[in-house]
Write a protein that holds these residues in place. Sequence first.
Motif, PDB file in Angstrom:
ATOM      1  N   GLY A  18     -33.698 -17.035  48.232  1.00  0.00           N
ATOM      2  CA  GLY A  18     -34.064 -16.769  46.851  1.00  0.00           C
ATOM      3  C   GLY A  18     -35.544 -16.529  46.645  1.00  0.00           C
ATOM      4  N   SER A  19     -36.355 -16.626  47.694  1.00  0.00           N
ATOM      5  CA  SER A  19     -37.784 -16.451  47.520  1.00  0.00           C
ATOM      6  C   SER A  19     -38.110 -14.983  47.250  1.00  0.00           C
ATOM      7  CB  SER A  19     -38.531 -16.930  48.767  1.00  0.00           C
ATOM      8  OG  SER A  19     -38.339 -16.032  49.830  1.00  0.00           O
ATOM      9  N   HIS A  20     -39.163 -14.777  46.477  1.00  0.00           N
ATOM     10  CA  HIS A  20     -39.575 -13.414  46.136  1.00  0.00           C
ATOM     11  C   HIS A  20     -39.943 -12.632  47.392  1.00  0.00           C
ATOM     12  CE1 HIS A  20     -41.432 -10.111  43.945  1.00  0.00           C
ATOM     13  NE2 HIS A  20     -42.511 -10.270  44.687  1.00  0.00           N
ATOM     14  N   HIS A  21     -40.618 -13.295  48.327  1.00  0.00           N
ATOM     15  CA  HIS A  21     -41.059 -12.615  49.543  1.00  0.00           C
ATOM     16  C   HIS A  21     -39.858 -12.114  50.348  1.00  0.00           C
ATOM     17  CE1 HIS A  21     -43.452 -11.605  53.019  1.00  0.00           C
ATOM     18  NE2 HIS A  21     -42.767 -12.442  53.781  1.00  0.00           N
ATOM     19  N   PHE A  22     -38.850 -12.941  50.489  1.00  0.00           N
ATOM     20  CA  PHE A  22     -37.682 -12.530  51.265  1.00  0.00           C
ATOM     21  C   PHE A  22     -36.923 -11.406  50.557  1.00  0.00           C
ATOM     22  CE2 PHE A  22     -33.124 -12.891  52.219  1.00  0.00           C
ATOM     23  CZ  PHE A  22     -33.163 -12.656  53.580  1.00  0.00           C
ATOM     24  N   LEU A  23     -36.755 -11.511  49.259  1.00  0.00           N
ATOM     25  CA  LEU A  23     -36.037 -10.477  48.522  1.00  0.00           C
ATOM     26  C   LEU A  23     -36.759  -9.137  48.598  1.00  0.00           C
ATOM     27  CD1 LEU A  23     -34.923 -12.473  45.357  1.00  0.00           C
ATOM     28  CD2 LEU A  23     -33.542 -11.848  47.351  1.00  0.00           C
ATOM     29  N   VAL A  24     -38.089  -9.169  48.587  1.00  0.00           N
ATOM     30  CA  VAL A  24     -38.860  -7.936  48.730  1.00  0.00           C
ATOM     31  C   VAL A  24     -38.608  -7.314  50.100  1.00  0.00           C
ATOM     32  CG1 VAL A  24     -41.202  -7.011  48.947  1.00  0.00           C
ATOM     33  CG2 VAL A  24     -40.640  -8.529  47.053  1.00  0.00           C
ATOM     34  N   ARG A  25     -38.568  -8.143  51.151  1.00  0.00           N
ATOM     35  CA  ARG A  25     -38.314  -7.639  52.502  1.00  0.00           C
ATOM     36  C   ARG A  25     -36.922  -7.016  52.602  1.00  0.00           C
ATOM     37  NH1 ARG A  25     -39.254 -13.138  55.096  1.00  0.00           N
ATOM     38  NH2 ARG A  25     -38.150 -12.242  56.881  1.00  0.00           N
ATOM     39  N   VAL A  26     -35.933  -7.678  51.999  1.00  0.00           N
ATOM     40  CA  VAL A  26     -34.579  -7.131  52.020  1.00  0.00           C
ATOM     41  C   VAL A  26     -34.529  -5.792  51.279  1.00  0.00           C
ATOM     42  CG1 VAL A  26     -32.204  -7.495  51.259  1.00  0.00           C
ATOM     43  CG2 VAL A  26     -33.485  -9.383  52.263  1.00  0.00           C
ATOM     44  N   TRP A  27     -35.195  -5.716  50.142  1.00  0.00           N
ATOM     45  CA  TRP A  27     -35.210  -4.477  49.358  1.00  0.00           C
ATOM     46  C   TRP A  27     -35.875  -3.343  50.129  1.00  0.00           C
ATOM     47  CZ3 TRP A  27     -32.709  -1.982  45.996  1.00  0.00           C
ATOM     48  CH2 TRP A  27     -33.277  -0.969  45.234  1.00  0.00           C
ATOM     49  N   LYS A  28     -36.947  -3.647  50.865  1.00  0.00           N
ATOM     50  CA  LYS A  28     -37.618  -2.615  51.654  1.00  0.00           C
ATOM     51  C   LYS A  28     -36.712  -2.075  52.761  1.00  0.00           C
ATOM     52  CE  LYS A  28     -42.446  -3.992  50.952  1.00  0.00           C
ATOM     53  NZ  LYS A  28     -43.687  -4.515  51.599  1.00  0.00           N
ATOM     54  N   LEU A  29     -35.876  -2.947  53.309  1.00  0.00           N
ATOM     55  CA  LEU A  29     -34.943  -2.496  54.337  1.00  0.00           C
ATOM     56  C   LEU A  29     -33.760  -1.737  53.746  1.00  0.00           C
ATOM     57  CD1 LEU A  29     -34.745  -5.697  56.619  1.00  0.00           C
ATOM     58  CD2 LEU A  29     -35.922  -3.558  57.139  1.00  0.00           C
ATOM     59  N   THR A  30     -33.358  -2.120  52.529  1.00  0.00           N
ATOM     60  CA  THR A  30     -32.140  -1.587  51.934  1.00  0.00           C
ATOM     61  C   THR A  30     -32.371  -0.305  51.144  1.00  0.00           C
ATOM     62  OG1 THR A  30     -31.308  -3.855  51.735  1.00  0.00           O
ATOM     63  CG2 THR A  30     -30.178  -2.169  50.452  1.00  0.00           C
ATOM     64  N   ARG A  31     -33.425  -0.253  50.360  1.00  0.00           N
ATOM     65  CA  ARG A  31     -33.626   0.826  49.392  1.00  0.00           C
ATOM     66  C   ARG A  31     -33.647   2.230  49.997  1.00  0.00           C
ATOM     67  NH1 ARG A  31     -37.309   4.150  47.182  1.00  0.00           N
ATOM     68  NH2 ARG A  31     -37.249   4.453  44.908  1.00  0.00           N
ATOM     69  N   PRO A  32     -34.352   2.477  51.126  1.00  0.00           N
ATOM     70  CA  PRO A  32     -34.503   3.869  51.577  1.00  0.00           C
ATOM     71  C   PRO A  32     -33.191   4.620  51.741  1.00  0.00           C
ATOM     72  CG  PRO A  32     -35.991   2.432  52.791  1.00  0.00           C
ATOM     73  CD  PRO A  32     -35.116   1.541  51.971  1.00  0.00           C
ATOM     74  N   PHE A  33     -32.146   3.975  52.247  1.00  0.00           N
ATOM     75  CA  PHE A  33     -30.882   4.671  52.461  1.00  0.00           C
ATOM     76  C   PHE A  33     -30.278   5.139  51.144  1.00  0.00           C
ATOM     77  CE2 PHE A  33     -26.165   4.246  52.725  1.00  0.00           C
ATOM     78  CZ  PHE A  33     -25.930   5.354  53.532  1.00  0.00           C
ATOM     79  N   TRP A  34     -30.350   4.299  50.117  1.00  0.00           N
ATOM     80  CA  TRP A  34     -29.684   4.611  48.854  1.00  0.00           C
ATOM     81  C   TRP A  34     -30.460   5.622  48.025  1.00  0.00           C
ATOM     82  CZ3 TRP A  34     -24.869   3.048  48.842  1.00  0.00           C
ATOM     83  CH2 TRP A  34     -24.516   1.985  49.676  1.00  0.00           C
ATOM     84  N   PHE A  35     -31.673   5.990  48.478  1.00  0.00           N
ATOM     85  CA  PHE A  35     -32.453   7.028  47.805  1.00  0.00           C
ATOM     86  C   PHE A  35     -32.798   8.163  48.773  1.00  0.00           C
ATOM     87  CE2 PHE A  35     -32.976   3.339  45.155  1.00  0.00           C
ATOM     88  CZ  PHE A  35     -32.997   3.848  43.873  1.00  0.00           C
ATOM     89  N   SER A  36     -32.049   8.243  49.884  1.00  0.00           N
ATOM     90  CA  SER A  36     -32.282   9.267  50.885  1.00  0.00           C
ATOM     91  C   SER A  36     -31.425  10.492  50.590  1.00  0.00           C
ATOM     92  CB  SER A  36     -31.952   8.715  52.271  1.00  0.00           C
ATOM     93  OG  SER A  36     -30.545   8.502  52.380  1.00  0.00           O
TER      94      SER A  36
END
Length: 599
Positions: A18-36
């Motif tokens: 639930g930490s902001h730092h971890f969620l940011v890391r997950v988003w950085k890994l996840t986001r590119p595919f869904w906007f590619s």
Amino acid sequence: MTSSRPPHARVELPLDLGSHHFLVRVWKLTRPFWFSEERWVARGLLAAVVTLSLLLVYLQVLFNFWGNQFYNSLQERQEEDFWALITYFGFLAACHIGVAVYANYLQSLLKLRWRRWLTEVYVGEWLGTRAFYLLEQQPQGTDNPDQRIAADLNAFADQTLGLSLAFLNASVSLVSFLGILWTLSGTLEFSLPLVGPLVIPGYMVWVAIVYAGLGTWFAHTIGRPLIGLNFEQERREADFRYGLVRVRENAESIAVYGGEAQERVGLHQRFTAVVQNALNLMIGTKRLQWFTTGYGQVAIVFPYLVTAPRYFRGDFRLGDVMQTASAFGKVQESLSIVVDAYASIASWKASVDRLTTFHEAIAAAAAIERREHIRCETHPQTDDATLALDEVSISLPDGLTLLPATNLRLEPGRHTVITGPSGIGKSTLFRVLCGIWPWGDGRVRQPSGARVLFLPQRPYLPIGTLRDALAYPFGTGQATDNELRELLHACHLGNYAGRLGESDNWGRRMSPGEQQRLGFARALLHQPDWLFLDEATSALDSSMEAELYELVFARLTHSTVVSIAHREQVARHHRQQWRFVPGVAGTHVEVLPLAPNPA
């Protein structure tokens, strides 16, 4: 031949989901595919999977109400209703089977497309920025990038999609069955001393919330160490595989040295580390399973214990009891998603951490290229064919200076041999000229449009056909198979001339001397303007060495040859010598003319 990779200590990673730092890391890994470029297909598949998942939840609600009617028909011995409900169950079951199959199929298809896209991106970044090379030069480089690309990307795509849909289903199920459970459970009335009578509406809902909350807390407390253990297990498994691959790739050297016993010791140590961590992982999993299994078993009988008094008083029919138990189970299951999926969450968290560190390492390698920077430029004047080093200093990754600021020029046609003690920096100078060594400062100016080919002591031979190995990395171009066979004969590889279309691991099939001769055949095929040879004849006898040099000068009349060599007889094929000389103030390079070869 054992690897020099250092052992790694066990890593303890907190489950800071639930930490902001971890969620940011997950988003950085996840986001590119869904906007590619894959976004519309990916979003369409995701929408279909979500729709089917919601439909499965709706069918579960229908099954819940069906159960009430079915058990009531049994209690009241209503045969007509019984057979009608069996028919209705067959319809619901058929719908459920079809929806479940396609939901799983489309989810697998989406995961495969995501993994394919991630693999292409990460392989591109790993190779495109030369991170694959720079990471190997760092004393604390990222371990096992092959495992992170092959295994962690697959696990990330699979578990991210699976866990996301699991939490979505749990949320929708919770909302769907919460109202059912609230209505069926009624109110609980009791009295407490000093307080008086109390009324709790929908009391089974609150019981389910408390039960799931306590279960989640206990699961987190017991299962927290699994995060670090999963992370470490992946690393140790990869290290063990790496050791096995090293033995396979160096089989001949190990056999010649008689190093089987030493290799067995090294592999035993690596596998012992795998087993030790696996045992810790098993113990941690066992502890978690003790709790989760008991937690699940109690959840099965608990709603019956609560509803039994009302049933025996006649307030509930059998169908009400079964529907209440089913609704309670769904609510409790939805609230306990963390308990049930904790092992998967631990494995997913480890994959996220490994991919994050790998991505950061690739970015750091790109930063090295920008920061350390020995600049490689082409001459602005297209008629300037010299290769020049302007105030070039060369360092190691740890900052140690190999060569202070130096100015050198290579003129076309002036074949040069580079000599000096081992370890003084001759091969590193070649890496600078090749443009792959960023540590240092200064500028390397190359002729515009020049074709450059480097032949190291052991040429790289890709797995594939001999034709591809010979033509690496530029391809065969317009050369015919007959011309390729002629090159093999010229370099004393006539026994391979009939095997151009044969696929093999030629780096293992050929002897070191044959590999070096194939490197010369490669140079004759590509006809570079600049040919750099780094101990490229070290596995050949002096007569073969002389013959190959004469062949190069006879056929590559427009090429300039630059050689690193320790044999004195190599110098006679060159017109200039760069001698690396160690000194008190640091290494310096002496430029000496050489007498032309009388041959």
